[in-house]
Enzyme design. Structure first.
Site, short mmCIF file in Angstrom:
data_model
loop_
_atom_site.label_atom_id
_atom_site.label_comp_id
_atom_site.label_asym_id
_atom_site.label_seq_id
_atom_site.Cartn_x
_atom_site.Cartn_y
_atom_site.Cartn_z
N ARG A 105 0.84 -1.19 0.00
CA ARG A 105 0.00 0.00 0.00
C ARG A 105 0.88 1.25 0.00
O ARG A 105 1.98 1.26 0.60
CB ARG A 105 -0.84 -0.04 1.27
CG ARG A 105 -1.83 1.10 1.45
CD ARG A 105 -2.93 1.06 0.45
NE ARG A 105 -4.09 1.84 0.85
CZ ARG A 105 -5.08 2.15 0.03
NH1 ARG A 105 -5.05 1.76 -1.24
NH2 ARG A 105 -6.13 2.82 0.46
N THR A 381 -9.47 0.46 -9.43
CA THR A 381 -8.59 -0.55 -8.89
C THR A 381 -8.70 -1.72 -9.84
O THR A 381 -9.62 -1.78 -10.64
CB THR A 381 -9.12 -0.88 -7.47
OG1 THR A 381 -9.09 0.31 -6.71
CG2 THR A 381 -8.35 -1.98 -6.78
N SER A 452 -7.67 0.91 3.29
CA SER A 452 -8.15 0.42 2.00
C SER A 452 -9.36 -0.48 2.22
O SER A 452 -9.65 -0.89 3.35
CB SER A 452 -7.03 -0.38 1.33
OG SER A 452 -7.52 -1.06 0.20
N SER A 453 -10.06 -0.78 1.13
CA SER A 453 -11.13 -1.79 1.18
C SER A 453 -10.75 -3.02 0.36
O SER A 453 -11.56 -3.95 0.23
CB SER A 453 -12.43 -1.21 0.62
OG SER A 453 -12.85 -0.12 1.40
#
Ligand code: GLY
Length: 580
Positions: A105, A381, A452-453
């Site tokens: 990340r 994404t 984040s997801s």
């Protein structure tokens, strides 16, 4: 190579955050009997799928193929494939019975400040966190992909970069999808000279369908990275990134790049009805939230949680509402915030939350607060799924946040930079791009990873990967992954049907039950949910799932979501190459 020596020197200076140690090897446990299994790959774009399939056919393993696909997407799928972003990888090895989770990340630059995205009125200014140089987090993709390869790769690193280099040098024909994207983003890309040079024609108009699109600067960057991935952080590419930042008033500097490290983390592992769901831990909320929804719903039978049935859909929506409320309060970068993982994923907490779900109507989100941990205890994404001939699984999600990220291309290096800083909570309670709210846990701080997801996931049964799954979609990633998992695991649907099925999404705030415009569930289901008090809202299609299911005999089915323009391929077990 101007500046290269200086950068290398700076890299040698102590970084405040040491390179984390790899996850210790698990104690040896008996491995399942070797199985002849198909290999398979599903990605959001055909060139990447073919490149990964070639790697598997050439004796590469799932991680080799995932790395190659991710690098290829950086050329062929610019809205999300990237060198200038970050992501997460979850792997499963049936031989060693080890799961691993790699966090690459982005981080906030060291000069980031808590209020940097607030306007003069004290409210968040999305233009700052979403567009331009200030929106950029320190990219993690190159370090992450090289870390994954160093630990697990079988083929030489260079060979995995080559397909991307060739596609960037020789050009690809612009597809209808790509042409549409270029048109939609042309105005924003034109604001930055290097973005205009990379993505638009010399006269400033977007490339059209069928045009040959070459990326010579990106090809040169990839050639340097093929020689050594550290070029991105301490070499010529780092120099170009820092120069780009200076040109545009960004704050990311040479130390941020040289100090960036990817982190191996303990994956989330949630037992679920005889299977085990393995997914990404914080700083993604993805795996935790998918696990929490499953835990709440495990209190009912599979028949009681059918998503096509009003009562089942209601149970799921109410569970999601509560889980997203907890997400807003408790989840953030575990290096800077104590995340109460064990409590959030405990059966006891799931039972507590389940008990508050009423079957006679929706609980308005204003009546749902994040749970309080007991004091005594401590769009855009992309996802790719790979399975190799040994049954090893790689589930990788990567992003530059929204489509084309910050719209800033690094001059002379040809790649876009992310706008991941918008994933922080610019101000407690104020929604970000995805309407998600957060608080202290996800406030901006130097060196911190934004929440984040993303939920790259592998579902295991008897020590074998049976489902490899993930998707883009920001806040909807969690509910999309959950819906595919429950349809396959609980309802026994085929992977094709589970991926194609209409999706519902609720995230606590806003208090709306989103359904897809183009793939609406049956009207009777929507009417029943409205009657229960859910506020329905149609929205564009949700997610672009790339998934692989494997049956007990090692037969694989790979699916690229019909919502996207991806491609899935399987390579039959008999085509396995001789091991090199
Ligand atoms: N940038 C979207 C996410 O990480 O959830």
């Amino acid at each position: 190579m101007r500046g290269h020596a200086t950068l290398a020197l700076l890299a040698a200076l102590a970084c405040s955050r040491p390179e984390p140690a790899a996850v210790p090897a698990a104690a040896a446990v008996s491995a399942p009997a070797p199985l002849r299994t198909d290999a398979a790959v599903a990605t959001a774009e055909p060139f990447a799928t073919h490149a990964a399939a070639d790697v598997l056919a050439d004796g590469g393993n799932a991680v080799d193929a995932a790395v190659c696909a991710a690098l290829t997407l950086a050329v062929t799928y610019p809205s999300a494939g990237n060198l200038g972003g970050g992501g997460f990888l979850v792997t499963w090895d049936p031989g060693t019975r080890e799961a691993h989770a790699l966090d690459f990340r982005e981080t906030a630059p060291a000069a980031a400040t808590r209020d940097m995205y607030l306007g003069p009125d004290g409210n968040p200014d999305p233009e700052k966190s979403l567009e331009g140089h200030l929106a950029v987090g320190v990219p993690g993709s190159v370090r992450g992909l090289s870390a994954a390869h160093r630990k697990f790769g079988r083929l030489p690193w260079k060979s995995l970069v080559l397909p991307a280099i060739h596609l960037a040098e020789e050009g690809i024909p612009v597809s209808a999808g790509l042409a549409g994207e270029f048109k939609r983003h042309a105005e924003k890309l034109a604001r930055y000279p290097a973005s205009a040079a990379a993505f638009l024609k010399a006269d400033g108009s977007p490339h059209g369908k069928g045009d040959s699109w070459k990326q010579p600067d990106l090809a040169r960057t990839l050639r340097r990275i093929a020689e050594g991935p550290s070029d991105f952080y301490t070499g010529e590419t780092a120099r170009l990134i820092v120069e780009e930042m200076k040109r545009g008033g960004g704050i990311l500097d040479v130390h941020d790049l040289s100090c960036y490290s990817a982190a191996w983390r303990d994956p989330i592992r949630v037992p679920y009805r005889g299977r085990e769901v393995v997914s990404m831990p914080p700083p993604s909320s993805g795996g935790v939230c998918v696990g929490m929804i499953l835990r709440v719903l495990e209190g009912w039978t599979p028949a009681e949680i059918r998503l096509d049935d009003p009562a089942g859909a209601h149970r799921y929506v109410e569970a999601a509402r509560r889980v997203y409320a907890d997400r807003s309060q408790h989840l953030g970068d575990p290096d800077q915030w104590r995340v109460p993982l064990a409590w959030l994923l405990s059966p006891a907490y799931a039972a507590e939350r389940r008990a508050t779900i009423r079957m006679d109507g929706a609980t308005g989100s204003r009546n749902v607060a994040p749970g309080a941990e007991p004091r005594r205890e401590g769009v855009h994404t992309t996802h790719l799924s790979v399975l190799d001939f040994d049954g090893r699984a790689a589930s990788l999600t990567t992003t530059i946040n929204s489509g084309y990220g910050s719209h800033v291309t690094v001059g002379g290096a040809g790649f876009l930079l992310n706008n991941e800083m918008d994933d922080f909570s610019a101000k407690p309670g104020a929604p970000n791009l995805y309407g998600l709210v957060g608080g202290e846990a996800n406030a901006v701080a130097p060196g911190k990873r934004m929440l984040s997801s993303m939920a790259p996931t592998v579902v295991l049964e008897d020590g074998r990967a049976r489902l490899v799954v993930g998707t883009p979609g920001g806040s909807t990633i969690i509910t999309s992954v959950f819906q595919v998992v429950t349809r396959v695991v609980d309802q026994g649907e085929s992977l094709e049907a589970a991926v194609a099925a209409p999706r519902l999404h609720h995230q606590w705030l806003p208090d709306k039950l989103f359904h897809e415009k183009g793939r609406a569930p049956p009207p009777a289901l929507l009417e029943a949910l409205a009657k229960l008090g859910h506020t329905l809202e149609p929205r564009p299609e949700i997610g672009d799932v790339c998934a692989i299911a494997v049956d007990g005999a090692g037969r694989a089915t790979a699916v690229a979501d019909p919502r996207g323009r991806g491609l899935a391929r399987t390579l039959p077990a008999w085509s396995r190459p001789e091991t090199k």
